[in-house]
Scaffold this motif. Sequence first.
Motif, PDB file in Angstrom:
ATOM      1  N   ARG A  14      21.201  15.956 -27.157  1.00  0.00           N
ATOM      2  CA  ARG A  14      22.422  15.242 -27.523  1.00  0.00           C
ATOM      3  C   ARG A  14      22.978  15.762 -28.845  1.00  0.00           C
ATOM      4  O   ARG A  14      24.195  15.880 -29.021  1.00  0.00           O
ATOM      5  N   ALA A  15      22.087  16.100 -29.781  1.00  0.00           N
ATOM      6  CA  ALA A  15      22.538  16.623 -31.071  1.00  0.00           C
ATOM      7  C   ALA A  15      23.220  17.977 -30.911  1.00  0.00           C
ATOM      8  O   ALA A  15      24.175  18.283 -31.625  1.00  0.00           O
ATOM      9  N   ALA A  16      22.718  18.811 -29.996  1.00  0.00           N
ATOM     10  CA  ALA A  16      23.357  20.102 -29.760  1.00  0.00           C
ATOM     11  C   ALA A  16      24.799  19.912 -29.303  1.00  0.00           C
ATOM     12  O   ALA A  16      25.720  20.601 -29.765  1.00  0.00           O
ATOM     13  N   ALA A  17      25.010  18.958 -28.399  1.00  0.00           N
ATOM     14  CA  ALA A  17      26.366  18.670 -27.931  1.00  0.00           C
ATOM     15  C   ALA A  17      27.237  18.136 -29.058  1.00  0.00           C
ATOM     16  O   ALA A  17      28.388  18.554 -29.241  1.00  0.00           O
ATOM     17  N   THR A  18      26.690  17.219 -29.848  1.00  0.00           N
ATOM     18  CA  THR A  18      27.445  16.616 -30.944  1.00  0.00           C
ATOM     19  C   THR A  18      27.834  17.650 -31.993  1.00  0.00           C
ATOM     20  O   THR A  18      28.959  17.656 -32.502  1.00  0.00           O
ATOM     21  N   SER A  19      26.914  18.544 -32.328  1.00  0.00           N
ATOM     22  CA  SER A  19      27.179  19.561 -33.343  1.00  0.00           C
ATOM     23  C   SER A  19      28.265  20.525 -32.880  1.00  0.00           C
ATOM     24  O   SER A  19      29.150  20.903 -33.653  1.00  0.00           O
ATOM     25  N   MET A  20      28.207  20.925 -31.620  1.00  0.00           N
ATOM     26  CA  MET A  20      29.215  21.839 -31.098  1.00  0.00           C
ATOM     27  C   MET A  20      30.605  21.203 -31.159  1.00  0.00           C
ATOM     28  O   MET A  20      31.585  21.837 -31.563  1.00  0.00           O
ATOM     29  N   ILE A  21      30.677  19.928 -30.786  1.00  0.00           N
ATOM     30  CA  ILE A  21      31.948  19.206 -30.861  1.00  0.00           C
ATOM     31  C   ILE A  21      32.426  19.121 -32.308  1.00  0.00           C
ATOM     32  O   ILE A  21      33.605  19.326 -32.614  1.00  0.00           O
ATOM     33  N   GLY A  22      31.509  18.812 -33.225  1.00  0.00           N
ATOM     34  CA  GLY A  22      31.896  18.651 -34.619  1.00  0.00           C
ATOM     35  C   GLY A  22      32.510  19.902 -35.211  1.00  0.00           C
ATOM     36  O   GLY A  22      33.509  19.833 -35.932  1.00  0.00           O
ATOM     37  N   VAL A  23      31.929  21.067 -34.913  1.00  0.00           N
ATOM     38  CA  VAL A  23      32.448  22.313 -35.473  1.00  0.00           C
ATOM     39  C   VAL A  23      33.771  22.710 -34.839  1.00  0.00           C
ATOM     40  O   VAL A  23      34.694  23.175 -35.517  1.00  0.00           O
ATOM     41  N   LEU A  24      33.895  22.525 -33.528  1.00  0.00           N
ATOM     42  CA  LEU A  24      35.036  23.069 -32.794  1.00  0.00           C
ATOM     43  C   LEU A  24      36.219  22.113 -32.660  1.00  0.00           C
ATOM     44  O   LEU A  24      37.345  22.564 -32.456  1.00  0.00           O
ATOM     45  N   ALA A 232      33.954  17.849 -38.464  1.00  0.00           N
ATOM     46  CA  ALA A 232      35.262  18.301 -37.993  1.00  0.00           C
ATOM     47  C   ALA A 232      36.206  18.548 -39.163  1.00  0.00           C
ATOM     48  O   ALA A 232      36.947  19.546 -39.186  1.00  0.00           O
ATOM     49  N   LEU A 233      36.186  17.662 -40.161  1.00  0.00           N
ATOM     50  CA  LEU A 233      37.086  17.820 -41.308  1.00  0.00           C
ATOM     51  C   LEU A 233      36.556  18.859 -42.304  1.00  0.00           C
ATOM     52  O   LEU A 233      37.345  19.598 -42.904  1.00  0.00           O
ATOM     53  N   LEU A 234      35.230  18.920 -42.489  1.00  0.00           N
ATOM     54  CA  LEU A 234      34.676  19.971 -43.349  1.00  0.00           C
ATOM     55  C   LEU A 234      34.944  21.354 -42.753  1.00  0.00           C
ATOM     56  O   LEU A 234      35.280  22.302 -43.465  1.00  0.00           O
ATOM     57  N   SER A 235      34.796  21.453 -41.445  1.00  0.00           N
ATOM     58  CA  SER A 235      35.081  22.715 -40.771  1.00  0.00           C
ATOM     59  C   SER A 235      36.551  23.092 -40.938  1.00  0.00           C
ATOM     60  O   SER A 235      36.893  24.255 -41.200  1.00  0.00           O
ATOM     61  N   LEU A 236      37.431  22.094 -40.821  1.00  0.00           N
ATOM     62  CA  LEU A 236      38.858  22.337 -41.019  1.00  0.00           C
ATOM     63  C   LEU A 236      39.137  22.770 -42.458  1.00  0.00           C
ATOM     64  O   LEU A 236      39.984  23.638 -42.705  1.00  0.00           O
ATOM     65  N   PHE A 237      38.423  22.187 -43.438  1.00  0.00           N
ATOM     66  CA  PHE A 237      38.575  22.570 -44.845  1.00  0.00           C
ATOM     67  C   PHE A 237      38.239  24.050 -45.042  1.00  0.00           C
ATOM     68  O   PHE A 237      39.019  24.808 -45.632  1.00  0.00           O
ATOM     69  N   TYR A 239      38.096  26.370 -42.782  1.00  0.00           N
ATOM     70  CA  TYR A 239      38.989  27.165 -41.935  1.00  0.00           C
ATOM     71  C   TYR A 239      40.322  27.430 -42.627  1.00  0.00           C
ATOM     72  O   TYR A 239      40.845  28.550 -42.600  1.00  0.00           O
ATOM     73  N   LYS A 240      40.867  26.409 -43.286  1.00  0.00           N
ATOM     74  CA  LYS A 240      42.193  26.543 -43.906  1.00  0.00           C
ATOM     75  C   LYS A 240      42.111  26.988 -45.366  1.00  0.00           C
ATOM     76  O   LYS A 240      42.958  27.748 -45.839  1.00  0.00           O
ATOM     77  N   GLN A 241      41.113  26.520 -46.090  1.00  0.00           N
ATOM     78  CA  GLN A 241      41.014  26.854 -47.517  1.00  0.00           C
ATOM     79  C   GLN A 241      40.645  28.316 -47.722  1.00  0.00           C
ATOM     80  O   GLN A 241      41.163  28.970 -48.626  1.00  0.00           O
ATOM     81  N   PHE A 242      39.733  28.831 -46.878  1.00  0.00           N
ATOM     82  CA  PHE A 242      39.228  30.186 -47.096  1.00  0.00           C
ATOM     83  C   PHE A 242      39.524  31.123 -45.926  1.00  0.00           C
ATOM     84  O   PHE A 242      39.033  32.257 -45.921  1.00  0.00           O
ATOM     85  N   SER A 243      40.298  30.654 -44.933  1.00  0.00           N
ATOM     86  CA  SER A 243      40.653  31.466 -43.762  1.00  0.00           C
ATOM     87  C   SER A 243      39.418  32.014 -43.056  1.00  0.00           C
ATOM     88  O   SER A 243      39.345  33.190 -42.681  1.00  0.00           O
ATOM     89  N   VAL A 244      38.423  31.137 -42.869  1.00  0.00           N
ATOM     90  CA  VAL A 244      37.174  31.520 -42.213  1.00  0.00           C
ATOM     91  C   VAL A 244      37.261  31.157 -40.732  1.00  0.00           C
ATOM     92  O   VAL A 244      37.677  30.054 -40.388  1.00  0.00           O
ATOM     93  N   ASN A 245      36.868  32.088 -39.856  1.00  0.00           N
ATOM     94  CA  ASN A 245      36.975  31.823 -38.425  1.00  0.00           C
ATOM     95  C   ASN A 245      35.808  30.980 -37.924  1.00  0.00           C
ATOM     96  O   ASN A 245      34.810  30.779 -38.623  1.00  0.00           O
ATOM     97  N   GLU A 246      35.956  30.515 -36.682  1.00  0.00           N
ATOM     98  CA  GLU A 246      34.955  29.605 -36.122  1.00  0.00           C
ATOM     99  C   GLU A 246      33.599  30.286 -35.913  1.00  0.00           C
ATOM    100  O   GLU A 246      32.566  29.613 -35.885  1.00  0.00           O
ATOM    101  N   GLY A 247      33.582  31.604 -35.766  1.00  0.00           N
ATOM    102  CA  GLY A 247      32.310  32.302 -35.634  1.00  0.00           C
ATOM    103  C   GLY A 247      31.470  32.183 -36.898  1.00  0.00           C
ATOM    104  O   GLY A 247      30.273  31.858 -36.840  1.00  0.00           O
TER     105      GLY A 247
END
Length: 399
Positions: A14-24, A232-237, A239-247
Amino acid sequence: MQDQKLLYAVAFTRAAATSMIGVLLGIYLAQLGFSEARIGYVVGAGLAGAAVASLVSTLFDDRHGRRRLLVQLTLLAAAGILVVISASDALLAAMAAFFGMLNGTGRDRGAAVILDQAMLPLVTTNASRTRGFAAYHLWQDAGHAIGALGAAAPKLAQPYVDAPLEAVRFAVASAAALLAITALAYWRLSPAVEAAPNHHEAKVSPPTRRLLWRFSGLIGLDSLGSGFLTTALLSLFFYKQFSVNEGILGILFAVARLANAGSYLAAAELAKRIGLVNTMVFTHIPASLLLIGVGLAPTFEWAAALFLLREALVEMDVPTRQSYVMAVVRPEERTLASGLTHLVRMTGQAITPFGAGLFMQNLALATPLFVGAGIKLSYDVALYLGFRHVKPPEEAEGA
């Protein structure tokens, strides 16, 4: 022993599913054209649904049956994910997130954890309880790490697919498949994990009621801070602050979850030496200070380094807090205690993402990090002042 292994297995999956959702989730919705504010609405709606599910789990698990309720909640969550990734309208996505209890925190803290937490003391002893919770969370964060690595898959697959957005959508959909597997595992639990007959009729003693209200109030304060800091929001931070891709972000959050996992066993050992409350407080304060550093970091490299240091400390309060709550209440009060603390946590986390999205859009991308860290520091001080003299049985006996 078989039930204990199954609880660890479902925590991992369940954590694997939750983590994937959180990042993406935040990145996927941003690529669909959703604004930061609307992304915050979807994340908040999902956490609001999780709070309602937490209330249902607290009130009806003993009447409805823990295994049956866990299977139903897990399958509903899987369906919610599938609807969200099919929606192009923010309102429909928010509704699906609510009814599917979509967890954008990136951490497995939903209604199922309430029931897991109530069942785990049935398969451990007082002496092994904290270590049992630490092992549970170790498996959980191992799943978080695998899920975060899975979130990097769409970026790695982009050279081989015609529609990059479809690769992200497929990765999110795979999280729904993981939840379906979790539902099957829950059904294999033995009847021993169910509540005793008439367990739901047991009355909560006045001392427990007072303790739970005080402790839950502090948990609510901490959860308000956590709502500003969902994955989700840290990932967005990043992504936008440093132009880092999802990989890159998938790898970053995978390493972060491994740091979390290693910290759980360290927390159990530290708690033996300095106590559960001290372990909670004196690892959490530096974690919040490091978070402020993430918001001030001039480059992604500095931000990532401070973030990983923070992740090595921030979760050490989780197994110790849960073990502490289960220890200071009677066995027949554990479902209520677990449910109340989780319900307060989920409610607080559901409120603040709405404001976090607006802060990111209208003030600065790092604003939620500063606000969340400040709230958490207040919680740490209040927790120490209010509970340093309330000892669990093993510490009272040792004294």
